[in-house]
Design an enzyme around this catalytic site. Structure first.
Site, PDB file in Angstrom:
ATOM      1  CE  LYS A   1      -2.449   1.201   3.648  1.00  0.00           C
ATOM      2  NZ  LYS A   1      -3.199   2.189   4.468  1.00  0.00           N
TER       3      LYS A   1
HETATM    4  O1  LIG Z   1      -5.092   3.684   8.894  1.00  0.00           O
HETATM    5  C1  LIG Z   1      -4.060   3.663   8.239  1.00  0.00           C
HETATM    6  O2  LIG Z   1      -3.021   3.139   8.645  1.00  0.00           O
HETATM    7  C2  LIG Z   1      -4.076   4.272   6.928  1.00  0.00           C
HETATM    8  O3  LIG Z   1      -3.084   4.302   6.251  1.00  0.00           O
HETATM    9  C3  LIG Z   1      -5.373   4.818   6.502  1.00  0.00           C
HETATM   10  C4  LIG Z   1      -5.583   4.961   5.057  1.00  0.00           C
HETATM   11  O4  LIG Z   1      -5.329   3.830   4.280  1.00  0.00           O
HETATM   12  C5  LIG Z   1      -7.008   5.408   4.851  1.00  0.00           C
HETATM   13  O5  LIG Z   1      -7.078   6.043   3.665  1.00  0.00           O
END
Ligand SMILES: O=C(O)C(=O)C[C@@H](O)CO
Length: 312
Positions: A174
């Protein structure tokens, strides 16, 4: 209680928003609210759900509360969608133990940031590689590396590709650092088939650019999976123009969440729509200023976000 396994096939794709952790006004876990929040997120079109992330206020939970939330959610989801459990910890052993526990409880994947503590405790690249080796060896489900500024640890494309090449479970990434789209593109090029899931994050603020770069999943906030679906469904169906129009429609709300509200945005929307009773975040986190709250709800209402209607 044994959890019904989900039926989704790998590679996991689509919208996997982060579920907030629901508290009552006193700051105690509200497990009934937690279940309703999860039901709303599934009704709103989430292909999967991530729990115990930063947007779940993981940093204000005790270890016992983490376990309670994890078991409550996995039992309640009961296989309807895959669940990603965040198991980030500085210690390789603690992260591995948390991840084993998540796998045993029925998690489809774990999400982990590289080891960091506070503003300055970091480990050199050798330590990062060893950390992910320990983690990958401990479990049999995929791992998503969360490449986020919060960890304060730059992860080069070469390092990420190496981790995916050397460790069988490092499969999802991610990317939520500046220049996310270019990084996704380079990572896909460098890692090839080992990059099972190049994903977008950060509330979808760069979603269209990330999709154009090859992102196959979006980890957003939990407040409007229905809106994110309106973007990614046409995109994956090959209708980029429709996806772009939907992105332009939802972008003011995405921007407002990202720049003005942060993790509380989805709670405010869920509370306003009767999904949950309280939008409380745990102290010392602060409530939204009433004017900011009104601005968020105005944008959500204009877009007919399901959260505002779901519980009424
Ligand atoms: O909650 C997290 O660790 C995030 O990176 C949140 C994010 O993905 C929400 O857009």
């Amino acid at each position: 209680m044994p959890v019904t396994p989900h039926k989704a096939q790998r590679p996991y794709r689509g919208v996997f928003p982060v579920a907030p952790t629901i508290f009552d006004e006193r700051g105690e876990l509200d497990l009934e609210g937690q279940r309703r929040c999860i039901d709303f997120m599934i009704d709103a079109g989430s292909h999967g759900i991530c729990i115990l992330a930063n947007f779940s206020e993981q940093f204000v939970l005790t270890d016992a509360e983490r376990e309670t939330v994890m078991h409550t959610v996995l039992e309640h989801v009961a296989g309807r969608v895959p669940v990603i459990v965040t198991t980030t910890h500085f210690s390789s052993a603690v992260c591995a133990a948390r991840s084993k526990q998540a796998e045993a409880a029925g998690a489809a994947m774990v999400m982990v940031m590289p080891p960091y503590h506070g503003a300055t405790f970091r480990v050199p690249e050798k330590g990062i590689v060893e950390f992910f080796k320990v983690l990958s060896g401990a479990i049999n489900i995929p791992i998503m590396i969360q490449d986020a500024p919060v960890a304060g640890t730059p992860l080069s494309v070469e390092l990420l590709a190496r981790l995916s090449r050397e460790f069988a479970n490092i499969r999802y990434f991610k990317i939520e650092v500046p220049g996310a789209a270019s990084k996704l593109r380079s990572l896909i090029e460098a890692g090839g088939k080992d990059i099972e899931g190049p994903w977008d994050g950060e509330e979808a603020i760069t979603l269209l650019a990330d999709l154009d770069a090859g992102a196959t999943g979006a980890m957003t906030g939990g407040g409007y999976p229905d809106g994110i679906r309106q973007i990614i469904d046409p995109y994956f169906a090959g209708d980029r123009e429709k996806a772009k129009a939907a992105y332009e429609r939802w972008l003011p709300l995405i921007n407002y969440e990202n720049r003005q509200c942060g993790l509380i945005a989805c709670k405010v929307m869920m509370q306003a729509g009767g999904v949950i009773k309280s939008e409380a975040v745990r102290h010392p986190l602060q409530p939204l200023h009433p004017a900011t709250r009104a601005g968020l709800l105005e944008l959500a209402k204009e877009r007919d976000a399901l959260a505002l209607r779901w519980g009424k």
